[in-house]
Write a protein that holds these residues in place. Structure first.
Motif, PDB file in Angstrom:
ATOM      1  N   ARG A  53      14.728   5.328  -4.078  1.00 27.43           N
ATOM      2  CA  ARG A  53      15.782   5.397  -3.057  1.00 27.43           C
ATOM      3  C   ARG A  53      15.419   6.344  -1.911  1.00 27.43           C
ATOM      4  O   ARG A  53      16.051   6.311  -0.861  1.00 27.43           O
ATOM      5  CB  ARG A  53      17.120   5.825  -3.692  1.00 27.43           C
ATOM      6  N   GLU A  54      14.380   7.168  -2.116  1.00 29.41           N
ATOM      7  CA  GLU A  54      13.969   8.076  -1.038  1.00 29.41           C
ATOM      8  C   GLU A  54      12.796   7.524  -0.236  1.00 29.41           C
ATOM      9  O   GLU A  54      12.307   8.171   0.680  1.00 29.41           O
ATOM     10  CB  GLU A  54      13.593   9.443  -1.617  1.00 29.41           C
ATOM     11  N   LEU A 109       0.831  -1.201   0.000  1.00 25.89           N
ATOM     12  CA  LEU A 109       0.000   0.000   0.000  1.00 25.89           C
ATOM     13  C   LEU A 109       0.869   1.256   0.000  1.00 25.89           C
ATOM     14  O   LEU A 109       0.625   2.212  -0.751  1.00 25.89           O
ATOM     15  CB  LEU A 109      -0.907  -0.004   1.227  1.00 25.89           C
ATOM     16  N   LEU A 110       1.891   1.259   0.836  1.00 20.10           N
ATOM     17  CA  LEU A 110       2.776   2.430   0.927  1.00 20.10           C
ATOM     18  C   LEU A 110       3.627   2.591  -0.332  1.00 20.10           C
ATOM     19  O   LEU A 110       3.880   3.716  -0.771  1.00 20.10           O
ATOM     20  CB  LEU A 110       3.656   2.341   2.181  1.00 20.10           C
ATOM     21  N   GLU A 111       4.035   1.478  -0.924  1.00 17.33           N
ATOM     22  CA  GLU A 111       4.813   1.557  -2.167  1.00 17.33           C
ATOM     23  C   GLU A 111       3.973   2.147  -3.299  1.00 17.33           C
ATOM     24  O   GLU A 111       4.448   2.986  -4.062  1.00 17.33           O
ATOM     25  CB  GLU A 111       5.331   0.162  -2.558  1.00 17.33           C
ATOM     26  N   VAL A 112       2.711   1.707  -3.391  1.00 14.88           N
ATOM     27  CA  VAL A 112       1.823   2.231  -4.435  1.00 14.88           C
ATOM     28  C   VAL A 112       1.605   3.729  -4.230  1.00 14.88           C
ATOM     29  O   VAL A 112       1.681   4.535  -5.170  1.00 14.88           O
ATOM     30  CB  VAL A 112       0.468   1.474  -4.425  1.00 14.88           C
ATOM     31  N   GLN A 113       1.370   4.112  -2.992  1.00 14.34           N
ATOM     32  CA  GLN A 113       1.141   5.524  -2.674  1.00 14.34           C
ATOM     33  C   GLN A 113       2.378   6.368  -3.017  1.00 14.34           C
ATOM     34  O   GLN A 113       2.267   7.452  -3.582  1.00 14.34           O
ATOM     35  CB  GLN A 113       0.801   5.655  -1.174  1.00 14.34           C
ATOM     36  N   ALA A 114       3.552   5.841  -2.675  1.00 12.68           N
ATOM     37  CA  ALA A 114       4.807   6.550  -2.984  1.00 12.68           C
ATOM     38  C   ALA A 114       4.926   6.743  -4.498  1.00 12.68           C
ATOM     39  O   ALA A 114       5.334   7.805  -4.976  1.00 12.68           O
ATOM     40  CB  ALA A 114       6.001   5.772  -2.439  1.00 12.68           C
ATOM     41  N   GLY A 115       4.538   5.724  -5.250  1.00 14.12           N
ATOM     42  CA  GLY A 115       4.565   5.818  -6.703  1.00 14.12           C
ATOM     43  C   GLY A 115       3.627   6.901  -7.206  1.00 14.12           C
ATOM     44  O   GLY A 115       3.986   7.704  -8.067  1.00 14.12           O
ATOM     45  N   LEU A 116       2.426   6.958  -6.620  1.00 13.30           N
ATOM     46  CA  LEU A 116       1.441   7.963  -7.033  1.00 13.30           C
ATOM     47  C   LEU A 116       1.966   9.375  -6.816  1.00 13.30           C
ATOM     48  O   LEU A 116       1.676  10.279  -7.586  1.00 13.30           O
ATOM     49  CB  LEU A 116       0.145   7.796  -6.219  1.00 13.30           C
TER      50      LEU A 116
END
Ligand code: ADP
Ligand code: ADP
Length: 229
Positions: free
Chosen positions: A115-116, A102-109
């Motif tokens: 790397r950050e 969930l957090l990875e998808v949100q970071a992508g959005l």
């Protein structure tokens, strides 16, 4: 400098499906300082959600000015939106997503470079590091709420907005959530929450605006407001 500056904000929802037009906000002006812990206190239907949804770019305003972290939403709504993380009222989560996903998808959005990303660090901050790879459907209500706080923090916004964070939440969970949000504020995040519990504003917030019928009925330090009630 201020986190949020609102001047003479008005929202009229258009008439639709036989429902008459509704003035949800009627000339609201508010200033929320950076680093503050601010409550929008008011009964259901007062206009609190409308106000935060306009700040978050989810609802169009009818008139007035909104500046988020120095950016006028009319000038650059993308930049304004990047300064806000919003924790919705509903606990809707895809049951087969894990917190890490969930957090990875949100970071992508939000275009956070790989790397950050601080996925595990953020999960740890809300006490969910050991649940990083568990399906959301196995998480308790309190864990889900904290996961939504983590999700809102993924792009490291300076402002966190929580819509009725403890509505329908039991006392233990409420206190747990309060602790996490207090800690975020202590580390520098500006917090804005909506609530219809006076107790919540009293326990947490250094400033409170009372919203009633689309207007600001009072706005002061929570201590001064309580003295006048
Ligand atoms: P806007 O003025 O920004 O275009 P809309 O009129 O499109 O806002 O409203 C969004 C949706 O919310 C519509 O589908 C509307 O039917 C629905 N809605 C209508 N009345 C209410 C209400 N009282 N509370 C919540 N949603 C409502
Ligand atoms: P609160 O968050 O304080 O409960 P809201 O901002 O949700 O208040 O609602 C303020 C008023 O605007 C209410 O009368 C509500 O019914 C109306 N309202 C909210 N959303 C919509 C919408 N999408 N369309 C029409 N009316 C709406």
């Amino acid at each position: 400098a201020n986190a949020i500056e609102i001047e003479n904000l008005t929202k009229v929802y258009k008439a639709r499906n036989g429902q008459p037009a509704k003035t949800a906000l009627d000339g609201v002006s508010l200033t929320i300082p950076r680093g503050g812990f601010f409550a929008l206190l008011g009964p259901n239907g007062a206009g609190k959600s409308t106000l935060i949804n306009i700040m978050a770019g989810l609802v169009m305003k009818t008139s007035g000015t909104v500046r988020v972290w120095g950016t006028d939403i009319d000038r650059d709504d993308r930049q304004a939106r990047a300064a806000i993380g919003i924790v919705p009222q509903e606990l809707n989560l895809d049951p087969f997503f894990t917190p890490r996903e969930l957090l990875e998808v949100q970071a992508g959005l939000y275009g956070v470079p790989r790397r950050e990303r601080r996925t595990l660090e953020i999960l740890d901050a809300v006490g969910l590091a050991d649940k990083a790879d568990a399906y959301a459907r196995t998480l308790s209500g309190g864990m889900r709420r904290r996961l939504l706080v983590a999700k809102a923090m993924v792009h490291q916004p300076p402002i966190l907005v929580l819509d009725e964070p403890t509505a329908g939440v039991d006392i233990e969970l409420r206190q747990q959530l309060w602790r996490y949000v207090k800690e975020l504020n202590a580390r520098g995040t500006t917090i804005l929450l909506t609530t219809h519990y006076l107790e919540e504003a009293e326990t947490l917030c250094d400033q409170t605006a009372i919203i009633n019928n689309g207007t600001v009925a009072a706005c002061d330090s929570t201590r001064n407001l309580l003295r006048r009630l």
